[in-house]
Design a protein around this motif. Structure first.
Motif, PDB file in Angstrom:
ATOM      1  N   SER A  90      27.671  14.044 -38.169  1.00  0.00           N
ATOM      2  CA  SER A  90      28.750  14.950 -37.491  1.00  0.00           C
ATOM      3  C   SER A  90      29.682  13.947 -36.909  1.00  0.00           C
ATOM      4  N   HIS A  91      29.728  12.764 -36.625  1.00  0.00           N
ATOM      5  CA  HIS A  91      30.397  11.781 -35.897  1.00  0.00           C
ATOM      6  C   HIS A  91      31.373  11.092 -36.995  1.00  0.00           C
ATOM      7  N   MET A  92      31.173  11.487 -38.307  1.00  0.00           N
ATOM      8  CA  MET A  92      32.543  11.113 -39.304  1.00  0.00           C
ATOM      9  C   MET A  92      32.780   9.830 -39.240  1.00  0.00           C
ATOM     10  N   GLU A  93      31.870   8.822 -39.072  1.00  0.00           N
ATOM     11  CA  GLU A  93      32.055   7.570 -38.990  1.00  0.00           C
ATOM     12  C   GLU A  93      32.311   6.895 -40.301  1.00  0.00           C
ATOM     13  N   LYS A  94      33.467   6.210 -40.565  1.00  0.00           N
ATOM     14  CA  LYS A  94      33.737   5.743 -41.835  1.00  0.00           C
ATOM     15  C   LYS A  94      32.994   4.501 -42.019  1.00  0.00           C
ATOM     16  N   GLY A  95      32.406   4.201 -43.367  1.00  0.00           N
ATOM     17  CA  GLY A  95      31.698   3.135 -43.939  1.00  0.00           C
ATOM     18  C   GLY A  95      32.312   2.392 -44.922  1.00  0.00           C
ATOM     19  N   ALA A  96      31.670   2.106 -45.791  1.00  0.00           N
ATOM     20  CA  ALA A  96      32.031   1.421 -47.036  1.00  0.00           C
ATOM     21  C   ALA A  96      32.950   2.293 -47.876  1.00  0.00           C
ATOM     22  N   GLY A  97      34.285   1.492 -48.251  1.00  0.00           N
ATOM     23  CA  GLY A  97      35.258   2.275 -49.083  1.00  0.00           C
ATOM     24  C   GLY A  97      36.044   3.223 -48.129  1.00  0.00           C
ATOM     25  N   GLY A  98      35.600   3.106 -47.162  1.00  0.00           N
ATOM     26  CA  GLY A  98      36.547   3.988 -45.978  1.00  0.00           C
ATOM     27  C   GLY A  98      36.067   5.465 -45.832  1.00  0.00           C
ATOM     28  N   GLU A  99      34.904   5.829 -46.686  1.00  0.00           N
ATOM     29  CA  GLU A  99      34.262   6.967 -46.547  1.00  0.00           C
ATOM     30  C   GLU A  99      32.966   7.186 -45.683  1.00  0.00           C
ATOM     31  N   VAL A 100      32.879   8.697 -45.442  1.00  0.00           N
ATOM     32  CA  VAL A 100      31.521   8.926 -44.609  1.00  0.00           C
ATOM     33  C   VAL A 100      30.243   8.791 -45.564  1.00  0.00           C
ATOM     34  N   GLN A 101      29.675   7.576 -45.271  1.00  0.00           N
ATOM     35  CA  GLN A 101      28.476   7.283 -46.049  1.00  0.00           C
ATOM     36  C   GLN A 101      27.287   7.926 -45.558  1.00  0.00           C
ATOM     37  N   LEU A 102      26.653   8.642 -46.532  1.00  0.00           N
ATOM     38  CA  LEU A 102      25.205   9.246 -46.336  1.00  0.00           C
ATOM     39  C   LEU A 102      24.607   8.265 -45.740  1.00  0.00           C
ATOM     40  N   THR A 103      24.257   7.069 -46.499  1.00  0.00           N
ATOM     41  CA  THR A 103      23.287   5.977 -46.017  1.00  0.00           C
ATOM     42  C   THR A 103      23.303   5.566 -44.638  1.00  0.00           C
ATOM     43  N   ASP A 104      24.765   5.350 -44.121  1.00  0.00           N
ATOM     44  CA  ASP A 104      24.860   5.035 -42.679  1.00  0.00           C
ATOM     45  C   ASP A 104      24.158   5.853 -41.791  1.00  0.00           C
ATOM     46  N   SER A 105      24.122   7.237 -41.995  1.00  0.00           N
ATOM     47  CA  SER A 105      23.577   8.234 -41.222  1.00  0.00           C
ATOM     48  C   SER A 105      22.025   8.262 -41.360  1.00  0.00           C
ATOM     49  N   MET A 106      21.612   7.918 -42.709  1.00  0.00           N
ATOM     50  CA  MET A 106      20.089   7.843 -42.909  1.00  0.00           C
ATOM     51  C   MET A 106      19.444   6.873 -42.167  1.00  0.00           C
ATOM     52  N   ALA A 107      20.227   5.747 -42.043  1.00  0.00           N
ATOM     53  CA  ALA A 107      19.786   4.388 -41.212  1.00  0.00           C
ATOM     54  C   ALA A 107      19.336   4.812 -39.843  1.00  0.00           C
TER      55      ALA A 107
END
Length: 299
Positions: free
Chosen positions: A230-247
């Motif tokens: 829900s924080h909508m933090e951008k990750g790789a590729g400038g997208e909201v990455q599921l991996t980042d939130s799973m971590a």
């Protein structure tokens, strides 16, 4: 319980929900996907989306949420009742085909759709299903990854979930020079079939990848991941990455990788899709002899 609150293992809930992101444009299959959703591309005689739904049902999943986009209505229609077709099949005595169609029917109210209006990444797509997920564990199946397993891949994950009481992702080893295409595990302990995870990295540079164990398109996750998405933090590729939130779940909940038993075909790639056609046809007694015969012409 709030989304980010730690879930005790004793509160283990049955796995009954699955989310299937199907909003992608399928640009690698143009012009075929100009008017056909890529998830409707057939492998032998079933579209990719049907393989994914059947795999989920074999794992005990009862409720399904499709994350759709523009031009995806045909996916929903595929799982609707086709009265005229069924009547015609019945009149023509094609009872075997009719029985097969009816066996694939989904219970009324068990299939819902959510629209992802803007393509902001897989993490954003899963966040769009937050109302469907609620406070329950859920599976994610990416239909582009077509699985050929004696025990369905999602069923293997469901078994591991019941064993570990937390998040489980399907993993496979890839050559080191390809790790920058995937989410990669930082391994705490390798127990063979299961791997405990201490970190995840999305598409790391080859020289900085913590391992060559990569996540494929099958997951069982706890609902607390939605709070991080829900924080909508951008990750790789400038997208909201599921991996980042799973971590961010690691350390608060059990998190494991599962070396699934079976084969994966990347049907988002033309060569992978063509290979899947042959592999799945060769598994069918009604087709294998003919397929083997014509393959000899090309070797």
């Amino acid at each position: 319980m709030t989304y980010c609150q730690e879930r005790p293992v004793s509160a283990l809930k049955p796995l009954k929900k699955a989310v299937l992101p199907v909003a992608g444009l399928g640009t690698r299959f143009l012009p075929a996907t100009k008017a056909l959703a890529k998830e409707m591309l057939p492998v032998v005689d079933r579209p990719l989306i049907q393989y994914a739904i059947e795999e989920a049902r074999a794992a005990g999943i009862e409720q399904f949420c499709l994350i759709t986009g523009r031009g995806k209505t045909q996916i929903v229609e595929h799982f609707d009742v086709a009265y005229e077709l069924e009547r015609t099949l019945e009149e023509r005595g094609k009872t075997d085909i009719l029985a097969d169609l009816r066996s694939q029917a989904i219970e009324p109210g068990a299939l819902v759709t959510v629209r992802q209006q803007v393509p902001m990444g897989l993490g954003h797509a899963i966040w769009c299903a937050r109302a469907f997920i609620g406070d329950d564990p859920f599976a994610i199946l990416l239909p582009d990854d077509l699985m050929l397993c004696d025990t369905p891949c999602t069923a293997q994950l469901a078994e591991a979930y019941r064993e570990t009481g937390g998040n489980v992702v399907a993993i496979e080893e890839v050559p080191r020079d390809r790790v920058n295409r995937y989410g990669v595990l930082d391994v705490e302990k390798d127990m063979g079939r299961l791997v405990s995870v201490k970190g995840l990295v999305e598409k790391p540079p080859v020289d900085k990848a913590p391992s060559n164990l990569t996540i494929i398109g099958r997951y069982v996750l706890m609902p607390e991941v939605i709070g991080h998405l829900s924080h909508m933090e951008k990750g790789a590729g400038g997208e909201v990455q599921l991996t980042d939130s799973m971590a961010k779940l690691i350390g608060n909940q059990p998190f494991h990788g599962l070396r699934y038993q079976g084969r994966r075909f990347d049907c988002g790639d033309k060569a992978g899709w063509l290979e899947a056609q042959i592999a799945f046809a060769l598994k069918r007694p009604d087709m294998a002899p003919a397929v083997r015969a014509f393959l000899t012409k090309y070797t």
